[in-house]
Design an enzyme around this catalytic site. Structure first.
Site, PDB file in Angstrom:
ATOM      1  CB  VAL A  12      -0.969  -0.006   1.212  1.00  0.00           C
ATOM      2  CG1 VAL A  12      -1.797   1.277   1.232  1.00  0.00           C
ATOM      3  CG2 VAL A  12      -1.873  -1.225   1.160  1.00  0.00           C
ATOM      4  CE  LYS A  99      -7.002  -5.448   5.264  1.00  0.00           C
ATOM      5  NZ  LYS A  99      -6.558  -5.401   3.901  1.00  0.00           N
ATOM      6  CB  ILE A 130     -14.820  -0.718  -4.500  1.00  0.00           C
ATOM      7  CG1 ILE A 130     -14.330  -1.923  -5.281  1.00  0.00           C
ATOM      8  CG2 ILE A 130     -16.278  -0.414  -4.797  1.00  0.00           C
ATOM      9  CD1 ILE A 130     -15.050  -3.212  -4.887  1.00  0.00           C
ATOM     10  N   GLY A 181       0.398  -9.499  -4.975  1.00  0.00           N
ATOM     11  CA  GLY A 181       0.261  -8.463  -3.939  1.00  0.00           C
ATOM     12  C   GLY A 181      -1.154  -8.331  -3.409  1.00  0.00           C
ATOM     13  CE  LYS A 199     -10.726  -6.119   3.120  1.00  0.00           C
ATOM     14  NZ  LYS A 199     -10.309  -6.982   2.019  1.00  0.00           N
ATOM     15  N   GLY A 297      -4.705  -5.056  -4.187  1.00  0.00           N
ATOM     16  CA  GLY A 297      -3.647  -4.719  -5.152  1.00  0.00           C
ATOM     17  C   GLY A 297      -3.107  -3.328  -4.884  1.00  0.00           C
TER      18      GLY A 297
HETATM   19  N1  HSE Z   1      -5.818  -9.283   1.420  1.00  0.00           N
HETATM   20  C1  HSE Z   1      -6.874  -8.407   1.074  1.00  0.00           C
HETATM   21  C2  HSE Z   1      -7.730  -9.070  -0.004  1.00  0.00           C
HETATM   22  C3  HSE Z   1      -6.305  -7.106   0.587  1.00  0.00           C
HETATM   23  O1  HSE Z   1      -7.288 -10.064  -0.569  1.00  0.00           O
HETATM   24  O2  HSE Z   1      -8.836  -8.622  -0.270  1.00  0.00           O
HETATM   25  C4  HSE Z   1      -7.286  -6.007   0.467  1.00  0.00           C
HETATM   26  O3  HSE Z   1      -7.888  -5.701   1.679  1.00  0.00           O
END
Ligand code: HSE
Length: 397
Positions: A12, A99, A130, A181, A199, A297
């Site tokens: 990130v 998160k 998004i 990634g 999330k 990503g």
């Molecule tokens: N590891 C998380 C995923 C990254 O694969 O969605 C994004 O939060």
């Protein structure tokens, strides 16, 4: 010139530096001034174009009055929590994709930001690139939000897609996701539903205005999912997807959980593949609204972080004013939610009918796979108590 700092230089952090370096004109046009990364906090210095910006001393960033925004891209809770509190206390805005920190400490950090008259924004923490938190809390602000659900983890969606479409093994598909990634530093958080769980907690916090404790949210991943069930479901017109779901419950409560579900192939979620995520929000005025895009990503996640940086600098309405109460009451066990259920049992159709009254049979090869009528998860559990259950999944209504 507006100066910012980045904490951490993994996927990130690197993405944030790249987006700022690659889109200077677009960013300046909107901010009215150029945006510059002044410092990058790292544990280990790395060679490359950003080498001269690196420091391993957070106090230099904390004490630098020219740095107005800090992008926390460390991940995890310990150091990230400490640095976020110190940055907010020093009067700097903080933006993050973390998160875990937002799910566990978001309410407290928002309160600290409010006290210090700065912002704490975390659009990138859910759904990667998004836009979902801003639309949920601002564009849909006139609604009562009744339910939020979706495909919230890119890594597991990528693994499921590669296993089903390319016949890849679980281990190979996971290795590909890591290489691209998408995965967390510890990919068990992806595979076991914990990342999606964090999330859905954030979405529930914002949708229902109350702190949802991640400890109380059941989180199941895809580790125990059998390809056999995926194939039976597919032949019957369903796709299997890992969903996070948060919903209001009877009596004014709310609930949240993560689990693999059967989804009808006619649902827009069924076509969400690879690293893509999709989130459906049900508002009482809008009905269902769906958000779709790359959920993980480097650049998609960085896009959301840099947009948050730009938002705090433009002094648009402050999202930390959202009512998110530290009060955590009203959480209901998701077993109280009703849905149809998919079962595969070591037994016959008459065993299934004996337990459930009636059953829609999907497969009878070496056992029985069937769908029940709609009932609460608790009733499905009780009725199946005497059966030898090989698989049990909810069906999304
Ligand atoms: N590891 C998380 C995923 C990254 O694969 O969605 C994004 O939060």
């Amino acid at each position: 010139m507006i100066q910012i700092a980045i904490l951490g230089f993994g996927t990130v952090g690197t993405g944030v530096a790249k987006v700022i370096a690659e889109n200077p004109r677009q960013i300046e046009r909107k901010l009215g001034e150029p945006l510059e990364v002044k410092s990058i906090l790292v544990r280990h210095f790395k060679d490359g174009p950003f080498r001269q910006l690196m420091t391993d001393d957070f106090s230099k960033i904390e004490e630098d009055g020219d740095i107005r925004v800090v992008v926390e891209a460390i991940g995890g809770v310990e150091a990230a929590y400490d640095y976020t509190r110190r940055a907010l206390s020093a009067g700097k805005h903080v933006v993050t994709a973390n998160k875990q920190l937002v799910a566990e400490k978001g309410c407290e950090l928002l309160a600290l930001a409010r006290k210090k008259n700065v912002s704490y924004l975390f659009e990138a923490s859910v759904g990667g690139g998004i836009p979902i938190l801003h639309p949920l809390t601002q564009c849909m602000a006139a609604n009562r939000i009744d339910e939020v659900y979706g495909i919230l983890n890119g890594t597991t969606n990528y693994i499921l897609t590669r296993m089903v479409r390319a016949g890849a093994s679980f281990a190979d598909a996971l290795a590909e996701a890591q290489k691209k990634g998408y995965a967390e530093a510890d990919p068990t958080a992806d595979v076991d539903g914990i990342d999606a769980g964090r999330k859905i907690c954030i979405l529930a916090d914002l949708a229902f205005g109350r702190q949802v404790d991640p400890e109380r949210v059941p989180m199941a991943g895809i580790r125990d999912l059998s390809l056999r069930d995926v194939k039976i479901a597919r032949r019957a017109g369903y796709r299997v997807k890992l969903l996070g779901r948060a919903a209001r419950t009877a009596g004014g409560g709310h609930t949240a959980y993560v689990a693999p579900h059967l989804i009808s192939e006619d649902s827009p979620l069924a076509g969400v593949e690879d690293v893509f995520n999709a989130v459906v929000v049900k508002g009482n005025a809008t009905g269902e609204v769906m958000f779709y895009g790359r959920g993980a990503g480097e650049l998609p996640t960085a896009s959301a972080c840099v947009a948050d940086v730009m938002e705090v600098l433009q002094q648009s309405p402050r999202r930390e004013e959202i009512g998110w109460s530290p009060e955590s009451g009203g959480f209901t066990d998701p077993l109280e939610l009703e849905s149809r259920h998919y079962f595969r049992i070591r037994g016959s159709l008459s065993d299934a009918v004996g337990a459930f009254g009636q059953a829609e049979v999907l497969d009878e090869d070496g056992g029985t796979a069937f769908l029940t009528d709609a009932m609460t998860g608790r009733e499905a559990l009780e009725r199946s108590g005497a059966l030898e259950v090989l698989a049990c999944l909810r069906v999304l209504a």
